[in-house]
Design a protein around this motif. Sequence first.
Motif: not given
Length: 111
Positions: A64-75
Amino acid sequence: MNKDLLRAFGKASAMNAFPSSQKIDIPVVADQWWNEYVAPADGFVFAKGSTHSGEVNSAVAEVLANVGSFSGHAYGEAKVTIPVRKGETVQIAVKGELGVYAGFIPAKAST
């Protein structure tokens, strides 16, 4: 406007869009929501978690950051990369029973 000024602005903007070849390790504690990191320059924060393949959502990487956020879930493996600005505080969460890793890559213009 002055063509030289526009050319310099375009070059500086483009250089921030590309990662350098340097890498800084970020110490993170696995399964701890959240690890904090302050970006020393403009660049990219990345995180990855690894586990046995075939296990549903057992590897998680979130930034998480001010510029944006991303979450990745995987096998088996989850990876995430996000752009950050100099001085920005970034929140990093990583889970993976085989190991976790986080790092920072400065933008070319920052090196």
